[in-house]
Scaffold this active site. Structure first.
Site, PDB file in Angstrom:
ATOM      1  N   SER A   9       9.839  15.426 -13.358  1.00  0.00           N
ATOM      2  CA  SER A   9       9.243  16.599 -12.712  1.00  0.00           C
ATOM      3  C   SER A   9       9.481  16.550 -11.201  1.00  0.00           C
ATOM      4  O   SER A   9      10.626  16.503 -10.775  1.00  0.00           O
ATOM      5  CB  SER A   9       7.749  16.673 -13.042  1.00  0.00           C
ATOM      6  OG  SER A   9       7.193  17.882 -12.602  1.00  0.00           O
ATOM      7  N   THR A  10       8.411  16.535 -10.418  1.00  0.00           N
ATOM      8  CA  THR A  10       8.543  16.587  -8.961  1.00  0.00           C
ATOM      9  C   THR A  10       9.418  15.456  -8.440  1.00  0.00           C
ATOM     10  O   THR A  10       9.212  14.300  -8.759  1.00  0.00           O
ATOM     11  CB  THR A  10       7.158  16.491  -8.289  1.00  0.00           C
ATOM     12  OG1 THR A  10       6.276  17.404  -8.921  1.00  0.00           O
ATOM     13  CG2 THR A  10       7.250  16.794  -6.807  1.00  0.00           C
TER      14      THR A  10
ATOM     15  N   ASP B 193       2.080  14.656 -18.163  1.00  0.00           N
ATOM     16  CA  ASP B 193       2.976  15.114 -19.221  1.00  0.00           C
ATOM     17  C   ASP B 193       3.973  14.023 -19.602  1.00  0.00           C
ATOM     18  O   ASP B 193       4.580  13.399 -18.741  1.00  0.00           O
ATOM     19  CB  ASP B 193       3.733  16.370 -18.762  1.00  0.00           C
ATOM     20  CG  ASP B 193       4.502  17.023 -19.893  1.00  0.00           C
ATOM     21  OD1 ASP B 193       4.021  16.959 -21.041  1.00  0.00           O
ATOM     22  OD2 ASP B 193       5.570  17.598 -19.625  1.00  0.00           O
TER      23      ASP B 193
ATOM     24  N   HIS C  67      10.648  19.832 -15.248  1.00  0.00           N
ATOM     25  CA  HIS C  67       9.712  20.943 -15.070  1.00  0.00           C
ATOM     26  C   HIS C  67      10.243  21.925 -14.029  1.00  0.00           C
ATOM     27  O   HIS C  67      10.231  21.650 -12.833  1.00  0.00           O
ATOM     28  CB  HIS C  67       8.347  20.422 -14.610  1.00  0.00           C
ATOM     29  CG  HIS C  67       7.650  19.593 -15.641  1.00  0.00           C
ATOM     30  ND1 HIS C  67       6.715  18.637 -15.315  1.00  0.00           N
ATOM     31  CD2 HIS C  67       7.747  19.568 -16.988  1.00  0.00           C
ATOM     32  CE1 HIS C  67       6.267  18.073 -16.417  1.00  0.00           C
ATOM     33  NE2 HIS C  67       6.883  18.611 -17.456  1.00  0.00           N
TER      34      HIS C  67
ATOM     35  N   MET D 205       4.286  14.695 -11.074  1.00  0.00           N
ATOM     36  CA  MET D 205       2.832  14.744 -10.963  1.00  0.00           C
ATOM     37  C   MET D 205       2.207  15.042 -12.319  1.00  0.00           C
ATOM     38  O   MET D 205       2.756  15.796 -13.114  1.00  0.00           O
ATOM     39  CB  MET D 205       2.429  15.824  -9.950  1.00  0.00           C
ATOM     40  CG  MET D 205       0.925  15.937  -9.722  1.00  0.00           C
ATOM     41  SD  MET D 205       0.496  17.324  -8.631  1.00  0.00           S
ATOM     42  CE  MET D 205       1.225  16.766  -7.101  1.00  0.00           C
TER      43      MET D 205
END
Length: 358
Positions: free
Chosen positions: A180-181, A304, A207, A301
């Site tokens: 993700s991030t 998930d 994401h 973050m």
């Protein structure tokens, strides 16, 4: 107390952002710059902790402004305020590669202002209060560096379990990555460093919204010089191909007559507030590949992916979490490690080294 700089030539957007920042839990100094030249002057006068930057502005664009702000203070965190368009996606990916730590999509209309302010406040809180953020400085890769063979030193993370990890990886018919991030530069680093003959198919949940995942796949294919594509429903999973989950759609797999296929799940709601969700991918891989798979959870973050990775581990798959020191945001790997879902914790360099031993 933190110093936050808003850089946007729209007075309305500046006021919307200021309104969101009023929800911070402590007093902060908020500066507003209506063009990049004012932003540079303020950055020279004050130590800016966080800059929220638009792209389309007079005098210079947001990408060039990132370079200026990073030259003035390398510790300044950059959050891009991005347009939800194909050009906006390309620009955002370049911004992340140039040093932006994260991005947020601009509201398309006034009806989206409240949701935008809520999301912005959550991101800014995470950044300025360093909740799970490690702020790793991802070195930009030059064209000449990309053409050279990368050799990373093997550290104790691999040395202690070398034969075991390599053997489990060799038995894998697929590698599933949840990220993700901070993800795009990490994925770029991994895919440009893989051996040219690396053949295990890779499925990636990053994401991102729909337009962004297509742009990401195109960018990664270009820089890595290998087949990277946005996944399509019911296509056969082929060796040597990297599949990126389509934004707004869950990515899963299924096995039919001994062959594996991609499935895109539109009718399932968000999981852990994400669509695509890493949990959906990992759980699906656990069901259909069992022990013949590798799962890697990386920077991001939230939580998930932790449950799905744990399912993979219970099925006998190799499960890896990215180390805190090499993460931009340690949230997702941290939760997976605490849950006991990760068999081993490795840095990005160690992950690359392991993959190249197949």
């Amino acid at each position: 107390m933190k110093r936050i700089l808003i850089v946007d030539d729209s007075e309305l957007m500046c006021e919307v952002i200021r309104g969101a920042l009023r929800g911070l839990e402590e007093d902060n100094v908020i500066f507003v710059a209506t063009n990049p030249l004012i932003a540079i002057r303020k950055a020279n006068l004050f130590k800016i902790d966080l800059a929220l930057i638009d792209y389309e502005m007079p005098y210079m664009n947001g990408i060039l402004l990132i370079d200026y702000l990073k030259d003035i203070n390398p510790l300044t965190k950059i959050l891009m305020v991005s347009a939800y368009t194909e050009p906006g996606a390309q620009i955002t990916l370049e911004a992340l590669n140039r040093g932006a730590i994260d991005y947020i999509l601009k509201p398309a209309n006034k009806d989206e202002f409240n949701e935008f302010k809520k999301d912005l406040l959550e991101k800014v809180k995470g950044i300025i209060f360093q909740k799970d953020y490690a702020f790793v400085n991802i070195k930009r890769t030059t064209t000449s560096e990309k053409s050279e063979k990368k050799v990373f030193p093997v550290t104790c993370g691999i040395d202690n379990n070398r034969s075991h990890l390599i053997n489990k990886l060799k038995e894998s018919k697929v590698i599933a990555i949840g990220i993700s991030t901070g993800g795009p530069p990490v994925l770029e680093k991994i895919f440009t460093s893989l051996n040219k003959d690396f053949s295990i198919p890779i499925l990636v949940v990053q994401h991102m919204p729909p337009t962004f995942t297509k742009a990401l796949a195109e960018r990664l294919s270009k820089v890595a010089q290998r087949q990277v594509k946005e996944a399509e429903d019911r296509e056969k999973i082929e060796n040597g191909v990297i599949y990126i989950a389509k934004g707004g759609t869950h990515l899963a797999v299924e096995k039919i007559l001994g062959k594996y296929y991609v499935r895109l799940l539109d009718n399932i709601e968000k999981v852990n507030n994400h669509k695509p969700s890493c949990d959906i991918l990992f759980s699906s891989v656990a069901e259909w590949y069992g022990e013949n798979a590798t799962g890697i959870i990386m920077t991001g973050m939230g939580s998930d992916g932790a449950n799905g990775l744990f399912e993979m581990k219970k099925q006998g798959a190799l499960t890896i979490a990215q180390s805190k020191e090499s993460c931009v945001v340690f949230g997702m790997p941290r939760v997976a490690i605490e849950k006991g879902a990760a068999e081993v914790v490795l840095s990005v360099e160690e992950i690359i080294d392991l993959l190249n031993r197949v």
